[in-house]
Design a protein around this motif. Structure first.
Motif, PDB file in Angstrom:
ATOM      1  N   PRO A  53      13.887  27.042  36.034  1.00  0.00           N
ATOM      2  CA  PRO A  53      14.571  26.809  37.209  1.00  0.00           C
ATOM      3  C   PRO A  53      16.059  27.886  37.245  1.00  0.00           C
ATOM      4  CG  PRO A  53      14.965  24.727  35.536  1.00  0.00           C
ATOM      5  CD  PRO A  53      13.665  26.076  35.344  1.00  0.00           C
ATOM      6  N   PHE A  54      16.658  27.715  35.911  1.00  0.00           N
ATOM      7  CA  PHE A  54      17.827  28.464  35.310  1.00  0.00           C
ATOM      8  C   PHE A  54      17.594  29.542  35.487  1.00  0.00           C
ATOM      9  CE2 PHE A  54      20.007  30.909  32.005  1.00  0.00           C
ATOM     10  CZ  PHE A  54      21.288  30.696  32.498  1.00  0.00           C
ATOM     11  N   MET A  55      16.415  30.569  34.831  1.00  0.00           N
ATOM     12  CA  MET A  55      16.611  31.783  35.286  1.00  0.00           C
ATOM     13  C   MET A  55      16.250  32.523  36.639  1.00  0.00           C
ATOM     14  SD  MET A  55      16.683  33.105  31.829  1.00  0.00           S
ATOM     15  CE  MET A  55      15.787  34.512  31.965  1.00  0.00           C
ATOM     16  N   THR A  56      15.260  31.671  36.850  1.00  0.00           N
ATOM     17  CA  THR A  56      15.126  31.864  38.547  1.00  0.00           C
ATOM     18  C   THR A  56      16.906  31.584  39.831  1.00  0.00           C
ATOM     19  OG1 THR A  56      12.710  31.583  38.600  1.00  0.00           O
ATOM     20  CG2 THR A  56      13.524  31.515  40.292  1.00  0.00           C
ATOM     21  N   SER A  57      17.063  30.602  39.342  1.00  0.00           N
ATOM     22  CA  SER A  57      18.369  30.373  39.863  1.00  0.00           C
ATOM     23  C   SER A  57      19.132  31.616  40.450  1.00  0.00           C
ATOM     24  CB  SER A  57      18.928  29.053  39.947  1.00  0.00           C
ATOM     25  OG  SER A  57      19.457  29.680  38.535  1.00  0.00           O
ATOM     26  N   ALA A  58      19.387  32.380  39.104  1.00  0.00           N
ATOM     27  CA  ALA A  58      19.871  33.585  39.205  1.00  0.00           C
ATOM     28  C   ALA A  58      19.283  34.593  40.170  1.00  0.00           C
ATOM     29  CB  ALA A  58      19.639  33.846  37.807  1.00  0.00           C
ATOM     30  N   TYR A  59      18.828  34.974  40.281  1.00  0.00           N
ATOM     31  CA  TYR A  59      17.443  35.525  41.665  1.00  0.00           C
ATOM     32  C   TYR A  59      17.780  35.131  43.117  1.00  0.00           C
ATOM     33  CZ  TYR A  59      14.381  38.880  38.554  1.00  0.00           C
ATOM     34  OH  TYR A  59      14.229  39.164  36.820  1.00  0.00           O
ATOM     35  N   LEU A  60      17.941  34.005  43.064  1.00  0.00           N
ATOM     36  CA  LEU A  60      18.368  33.112  44.461  1.00  0.00           C
ATOM     37  C   LEU A  60      19.806  33.593  44.425  1.00  0.00           C
ATOM     38  CD1 LEU A  60      15.474  29.933  44.692  1.00  0.00           C
ATOM     39  CD2 LEU A  60      14.927  32.752  45.095  1.00  0.00           C
ATOM     40  N   GLY A  61      20.643  32.974  43.839  1.00  0.00           N
ATOM     41  CA  GLY A  61      21.646  32.699  43.848  1.00  0.00           C
ATOM     42  C   GLY A  61      21.934  31.442  44.166  1.00  0.00           C
ATOM     43  N   PRO A  86       7.049  36.696  44.785  1.00  0.00           N
ATOM     44  CA  PRO A  86       6.061  38.182  44.811  1.00  0.00           C
ATOM     45  C   PRO A  86       7.208  38.998  45.497  1.00  0.00           C
ATOM     46  CG  PRO A  86       4.464  37.568  44.410  1.00  0.00           C
ATOM     47  CD  PRO A  86       5.068  36.216  45.005  1.00  0.00           C
ATOM     48  N   LYS A  87       7.359  38.629  47.257  1.00  0.00           N
ATOM     49  CA  LYS A  87       7.701  39.706  47.841  1.00  0.00           C
ATOM     50  C   LYS A  87       9.579  40.103  48.427  1.00  0.00           C
ATOM     51  CE  LYS A  87       7.911  37.019  52.318  1.00  0.00           C
ATOM     52  NZ  LYS A  87       9.141  37.132  53.142  1.00  0.00           N
ATOM     53  N   ASN A  88       9.652  38.670  47.678  1.00  0.00           N
ATOM     54  CA  ASN A  88      11.291  38.886  48.068  1.00  0.00           C
ATOM     55  C   ASN A  88      12.043  38.987  46.454  1.00  0.00           C
ATOM     56  OD1 ASN A  88      11.789  37.669  50.625  1.00  0.00           O
ATOM     57  ND2 ASN A  88      11.172  35.454  49.793  1.00  0.00           N
ATOM     58  N   VAL A  89      10.909  39.517  45.167  1.00  0.00           N
ATOM     59  CA  VAL A  89      11.358  38.944  43.373  1.00  0.00           C
ATOM     60  C   VAL A  89      12.394  40.325  43.586  1.00  0.00           C
ATOM     61  CG1 VAL A  89      11.319  38.860  41.429  1.00  0.00           C
ATOM     62  CG2 VAL A  89      10.809  37.454  42.938  1.00  0.00           C
ATOM     63  N   ILE A  90      11.166  40.956  43.799  1.00  0.00           N
ATOM     64  CA  ILE A  90      12.433  42.647  43.369  1.00  0.00           C
ATOM     65  C   ILE A  90      13.484  42.901  44.017  1.00  0.00           C
ATOM     66  CG2 ILE A  90      12.027  45.366  43.191  1.00  0.00           C
ATOM     67  CD1 ILE A  90       9.329  43.294  41.304  1.00  0.00           C
ATOM     68  N   ARG A  91      13.621  42.599  45.072  1.00  0.00           N
ATOM     69  CA  ARG A  91      14.613  42.378  45.711  1.00  0.00           C
ATOM     70  C   ARG A  91      15.355  41.661  45.605  1.00  0.00           C
ATOM     71  NH1 ARG A  91      16.337  39.697  49.787  1.00  0.00           N
ATOM     72  NH2 ARG A  91      13.600  39.049  50.114  1.00  0.00           N
ATOM     73  N   LEU A  92      15.322  40.703  45.524  1.00  0.00           N
ATOM     74  CA  LEU A  92      16.483  39.463  45.058  1.00  0.00           C
ATOM     75  C   LEU A  92      16.702  40.257  43.367  1.00  0.00           C
ATOM     76  CD1 LEU A  92      14.998  36.363  45.468  1.00  0.00           C
ATOM     77  CD2 LEU A  92      16.619  36.999  46.883  1.00  0.00           C
ATOM     78  N   HIS A  93      15.927  40.731  42.465  1.00  0.00           N
ATOM     79  CA  HIS A  93      16.274  41.077  40.634  1.00  0.00           C
ATOM     80  C   HIS A  93      17.258  42.419  41.529  1.00  0.00           C
ATOM     81  CE1 HIS A  93      14.938  42.730  36.879  1.00  0.00           C
ATOM     82  NE2 HIS A  93      16.471  42.021  37.127  1.00  0.00           N
ATOM     83  N   ARG A  94      16.800  43.507  41.825  1.00  0.00           N
ATOM     84  CA  ARG A  94      17.983  44.685  42.444  1.00  0.00           C
ATOM     85  C   ARG A  94      19.409  44.642  42.789  1.00  0.00           C
ATOM     86  NH1 ARG A  94      15.552  46.708  45.995  1.00  0.00           N
ATOM     87  NH2 ARG A  94      13.630  47.486  44.489  1.00  0.00           N
ATOM     88  N   GLU A  95      19.597  42.841  43.829  1.00  0.00           N
ATOM     89  CA  GLU A  95      20.820  42.785  43.613  1.00  0.00           C
ATOM     90  C   GLU A  95      20.906  42.330  42.485  1.00  0.00           C
ATOM     91  OE1 GLU A  95      20.656  40.567  47.548  1.00  0.00           O
ATOM     92  OE2 GLU A  95      19.254  41.994  48.764  1.00  0.00           O
ATOM     93  N   LEU A  96      21.033  41.355  42.228  1.00  0.00           N
ATOM     94  CA  LEU A  96      21.122  40.620  40.811  1.00  0.00           C
ATOM     95  C   LEU A  96      22.067  41.945  39.819  1.00  0.00           C
ATOM     96  CD1 LEU A  96      22.467  38.696  38.971  1.00  0.00           C
ATOM     97  CD2 LEU A  96      19.167  38.358  37.895  1.00  0.00           C
ATOM     98  N   ASN A  97      21.598  42.519  40.253  1.00  0.00           N
ATOM     99  CA  ASN A  97      21.749  44.147  39.510  1.00  0.00           C
ATOM    100  C   ASN A  97      22.706  44.453  39.914  1.00  0.00           C
ATOM    101  OD1 ASN A  97      19.738  43.754  36.893  1.00  0.00           O
ATOM    102  ND2 ASN A  97      18.372  45.176  38.336  1.00  0.00           N
TER     103      ASN A  97
END
Length: 516
Positions: A85-93, A194-205
């Motif tokens: 959950p820690f790693m993915t929470s950075a994506y979701l915010g 999957p449909k959200n992950v790439i966009r969320l990763h881009r925003e995290l970057n």
């Protein structure tokens, strides 16, 4: 403002209380246990001992989704359990501030490894603060909640045993009010598919540059100029080691990550030699070596790669201590099971039953591996005893025993028990129920029916739980009754399938308290 002496753990807890948290969650683990204990005993904040670190983090994240602030604390190996959950929470915010306080244990004073949690923060692409003393621990924790909300990211506060378990003067501040509840649905940002992950990763970057701006704004990483051409990069508590030299050396103090590499470059290229001090792995030293060949530290062999660093190796470099000097002259005294410990009596019966192999787990009972008992053959991590025993038994080996504590079983042993039953393996599982998480200070468990705040709640029936998992037999014994315990162990070894023995007797240090 008057100052009071506080443990580093307490200072982190106080910083969270002053920041206006609404909830705190944790699983006991040295050196971070006292963080939640302080909150439970010294505030009105709701606090829970979760059944494991993964659950603790997920609960804290859920609180964050309501717009309120939450603190989750754990030891370094607990972050392995919570890493999903820690790693993915950075994506979701996050919504409300979420701070993860991690206690690393260089020197492995009470741990099975010495891993460095700064790498987890870097891996997750979130900010990480590393205080050098208790006052900074409180102040950084307080500030971490503001930054968490500004960035909509979890923030890690990483510290180590030496700081967390030492007292230092700390100034207290005012306590902020709780945040208003503001729970909103936003599936495009809250569902990790999957449909959200790439966009969320881009925003995290994209947030990485903003993280560096916050770190620069608050001057977490700062150069203290000196007169010499030899300097020190000091991370966290090692800044205090450097100051103990009482020499006019330039020091680059690092208290937050990610670090602006230009700051490191400017510092090292202006000096003839730089010594890098950091508890844990050579995280910053690897960066410094990109910009100068005159770096001394763990990778050069001047400082040890393993064990707690402490100030002594630095003193040796500067000739304050001779290399031949003894570390401290104290004869090592390994921990042992307490006199009267029920685990002792259980292990005596187990040894007489002569199992082929015994897989151990994490807790007081791990000390049964020491002489004179020598009753355990392997210990890996929380909950692994049953899985290891299953793996051994799967190769046709009979007489395999898994020993696990009550709290550890609830933490991560239940899935392993179900797995062993499902795969039709022949093992004996021995759950040593001493009515507490004894190794870390007798924190309550669901079996006791008392919460972290001392309130009564439902009790978990351990025997019924094991039956529900499909165990072929479940027996409850008193380890003080050696004959009955021995006979139960023999039956468990002889019978096919997954057999469970619950050796139930309260820890001798807790028994009187439970009776009262």
């Amino acid at each position: 403002m008057a100052k009071i002496l506080m443990l580093g753990c307490d200072a982190i807890a106080q910083g969270a209380i002053e920041a206006g948290i609404s909830y705190a969650s944790s699983y006991p683990g040295t050196p971070a246990t006292q963080i939640l204990e302080y909150i439970a005993k010294n505030s009105n904040v709701a606090a829970e001992w979760s059944v494991n670190e993964k659950v603790a983090y997920e609960v804290a994240y859920g609180v964050s989704l309501t717009g309120r602030r939450a603190l989750c604390s754990m030891k370094h190996v607990g972050l392995n359990v919570a890493s999903d959950p820690f790693m993915t929470s950075a994506y979701l915010g996050v919504r409300g501030g979420l701070v993860l306080a991690v206690g690393d244990d260089p020197g492995a004073y009470s741990s099975q490894n010495e891993q460095d949690s700064r790498f987890y923060a870097s891996f997750a692409k979130i900010p990480c603060f590393e205080p050098s003393d208790a006052q900074e621990a409180k102040d950084m924790t307080y500030l971490a909640f503001d930054i968490s909300e500004e960035l909509a990211l979890p923030v890690m506060v990483r510290s180590i045993t030496r700081l967390l378990h030492c007292y230092a003067p700390v100034s207290l501040g005012n306590i902020n009010p709780e945040k208003e509840i503001k729970l909103e649905k936003n599936p495009d940002y809250l569902i990790a598919v999957p449909k959200n992950v790439i966009r969320l990763h881009r925003e995290l970057n994209k947030k990485q540059e903003k993280i560096k701006q916050f770190i620069e704004k608050y001057e977490f990483n700062k150069i203290f100029p000196g007169k010499e051409k030899r300097g020190i990069i000091a991370c966290g508590i090692t800044y205090l080691y450097a100051r103990e030299l009482e020499e006019s050396l330039p020091i680059l103090k690092i208290s937050a990550y990610p670090v602006d590499e230009n700051l490191i470059k400017d510092f090292v290229t202006a000096l003839d030699e730089v010594i890098v001090l950091e508890e844990g792995y050579p995280f910053i030293e690897n960066i410094a070596r990109k910009y100068s060949s005159n770096i001394r530290g763990k990778l050069s062999g001047d400082l040890p790669l393993e064990g707690e660093l402490g100030p002594e190796p630095l003193f040796r470099i500067f000739g304050r201590i001779k290399s031949s000097d003894s570390e401290n002259g104290v004869i090592p005294r390994p921990p042992m099971l307490c006199p009267g410990c029920p685990h002792r009596e259980f292990y005596k019966a187990l040894n007489e039953a002569k199992p082929i192999f015994v897989t151990g787990d994490i807790g007081c009972y791990t000390l049964g591996a020491n002489p004179p008992l020598r009753a355990i053959d392997t210990c890996l991590c929380m909950g692994a005893s049953i899985s290891k025993a299953a793996g051994i038994a799967s190769q046709g080996i009979k007489g395999v025993v898994a020993v696990i504590g009550d709290s550890t079983f609830i933490h991560s042993g239940i899935p392993a028990l179900i797995n062993a039953v499902y795969n039709k393996l022949n093992i004996l599982v021995c759950i040593l129920d001493n009515s507490a998480v004894a190794m870390t200070g007798h924190q309550p468990t669901p079996i006791i029916g008392i919460t972290a705040k001392g309130e009564e709640t439902k009790k978990l029936d351990l025997a019924e739980l094991c039956k529900a998992c499909g165990a072929d037999s479940v027996e409850v014994v008193d380890p003080y009754d050696k004959k009955t315990t021995y006979e139960a162990i023999k039956r468990g070894l002889d019978n096919p399938g997954v057999n469970v023995i619950i050796a139930r007797r309260a820890c001798v240090l807790l028994a009187k308290k439970l009776k009262s």
